[in-house]
Write an enzyme that holds these catalytic residues in place. Structure first.
Site, mmCIF file in Angstrom:
data_model
loop_
_atom_site.group_PDB
_atom_site.id
_atom_site.type_symbol
_atom_site.label_atom_id
_atom_site.label_comp_id
_atom_site.label_asym_id
_atom_site.label_seq_id
_atom_site.Cartn_x
_atom_site.Cartn_y
_atom_site.Cartn_z
ATOM 1 N N HIS A 128 0.858 -1.190 0.000
ATOM 2 C CA HIS A 128 0.000 0.000 0.000
ATOM 3 C C HIS A 128 0.896 1.243 0.000
ATOM 4 O O HIS A 128 1.870 1.304 0.759
ATOM 5 C CB HIS A 128 -0.918 -0.005 1.229
ATOM 6 N N ASP A 160 -5.997 -8.865 5.986
ATOM 7 C CA ASP A 160 -7.041 -9.433 6.841
ATOM 8 C C ASP A 160 -8.399 -8.989 6.305
ATOM 9 O O ASP A 160 -8.488 -8.490 5.180
ATOM 10 C CB ASP A 160 -6.824 -9.068 8.325
ATOM 11 N N GLY A 162 -10.225 -6.513 7.021
ATOM 12 C CA GLY A 162 -10.453 -5.070 6.954
ATOM 13 C C GLY A 162 -9.840 -4.455 5.699
ATOM 14 O O GLY A 162 -9.364 -5.155 4.807
ATOM 15 N N ASP A 164 -6.827 -2.466 4.288
ATOM 16 C CA ASP A 164 -5.436 -2.068 4.535
ATOM 17 C C ASP A 164 -5.085 -2.140 6.025
ATOM 18 O O ASP A 164 -4.380 -1.272 6.551
ATOM 19 C CB ASP A 164 -5.181 -0.641 3.981
ATOM 20 N N GLU A 193 8.852 0.992 -3.549
ATOM 21 C CA GLU A 193 8.066 -0.256 -3.517
ATOM 22 C C GLU A 193 8.763 -1.357 -4.317
ATOM 23 O O GLU A 193 8.741 -2.527 -3.919
ATOM 24 C CB GLU A 193 6.679 -0.021 -4.138
HETATM 25 C C1 GAR Z 1 1.300 0.872 -6.356
HETATM 26 O O1 GAR Z 1 1.833 2.109 -5.938
HETATM 27 C C2 GAR Z 1 0.595 0.194 -5.199
HETATM 28 O O2 GAR Z 1 1.162 0.454 -3.962
HETATM 29 C C3 GAR Z 1 -0.775 0.818 -5.300
HETATM 30 O O3 GAR Z 1 -1.044 0.887 -6.670
HETATM 31 C C4 GAR Z 1 0.179 1.078 -7.382
HETATM 32 C C5 GAR Z 1 0.230 0.079 -8.509
HETATM 33 O O4 GAR Z 1 1.144 0.427 -9.465
HETATM 34 N N1 GAR Z 1 -1.737 0.036 -4.598
HETATM 35 C C6 GAR Z 1 -2.808 0.555 -4.006
HETATM 36 O O5 GAR Z 1 -3.075 1.731 -4.025
HETATM 37 C C7 GAR Z 1 -3.680 -0.468 -3.306
HETATM 38 N N2 GAR Z 1 -4.657 0.191 -2.500
HETATM 39 P P1 GAR Z 1 1.508 -0.576 -10.655
HETATM 40 O O6 GAR Z 1 0.202 -1.019 -11.298
HETATM 41 O O7 GAR Z 1 2.348 0.263 -11.587
HETATM 42 O O8 GAR Z 1 2.274 -1.730 -10.040
#
Ligand code: GAR
Length: 211
Positions: A128, A160, A162, A164, A193
């Site tokens: 996240h 889980d 919930g 996030d 990430e």
């Molecule tokens: C990422 O930054 C991930 O953390 C976020 O979406 C992006 C996906 O990028 N996830 C969320 O926001 C989940 N709630 P990508 O499609 O280029 O991998």
């Protein structure tokens, strides 16, 4: 009371964990994981890529890597819970058919039902783009900017029932710059990430993470 977390088996490069990666968008996180897996002899490999959106750009990364790649869009069912459950039943069926041992959410933008989470709890991991528990939900960068936060980051956590809210496995912080907008912030967070998530999946696969 929810069910317990059951972590994946301890795997090795000779007998890697079988991963499914679930995406909804461009799949830059998926690509970084696939590159990590092909560059190193790690204890996991991606054997299935699934998207809920037929036009998700990231599907091409799966195909380019020769991994089984499917899109499973929501079915045309009026009742919303029945629609979600039917969709997840089909995803679950594919996961079982491919003998998946760890489900990796990588930009998967749907909230999973307790039914699905219950089946995969401990073997369902998410990344996240904020420092949870702050800024959960689908618009983390927007919410960080409108709150005027000076620091953001990303969080890897077990999923889980919930939103996030599951146990946090790792976090890394990233400064918010005064001239940041959603796009610049998203880019810088994604960069972090792309190294953090593969590292934590390595640790989950080799049994270096316990709860
Ligand atoms: C990422 O930054 C991930 O953390 C976020 O979406 C992006 C996906 O990028 N996830 C969320 O926001 C989940 N709630 P990508 O499609 O280029 O991998």
């Amino acid at each position: 009371m929810g069910s317990e977390f059951i972590l994946p088996r301890t795997a090795s490069s000779n007998d890697p964990l079988r991963l499914a990666v679930l995406i909804s968008g461009g799949g830059s996180g998926l690509l970084s994981l696939l590159e990590h897996q092909s560059a190193s002899s790690c204890a996991h490999r991606t054997v299935l890529v699934l998207s809920d959106r037929e036009n998700a750009g990231g599907l091409q990364h799966g195909r380019d890597s020769g991994v089984k790649t499917l899109s499973i869009p929501l079915m045309d069912i009026t009742d919303s819970l029945a629609q979600r459950t039917t969709h997840e039943e089909e995803i679950h069926r594919q996961l079982i058919e491919c003998e998946i041992e760890l489900v990796v959410l990588s930009g998967y933008m749907r909230i999973l039902t307790p039914w699905f989470v219950g089946h995969w709890k401990g073997r369902l991991v998410n990344i996240h783009p904020s420092l949870l528990p702050d800024f959960p939900g689908a618009h983390a960068h927007r919410d960080v900017l409108s709150a005027g936060a000076k620091v953001t980051g990303c969080t890897v956590h077990l999923v889980d029932e919930g939103v996030d809210s599951g146990p946090i496995l790792a976090q890394q912080s990233i400064p918010v710059k005064p001239n940041d907008d959603e796009t610049s912030l998203q880019e810088r967070v994604k960069e972090v990430e792309h190294s953090l998530y593969p590292k934590i999946i390595d640790m989950l696969s080799t049994g270096e993470i316990s709860l």
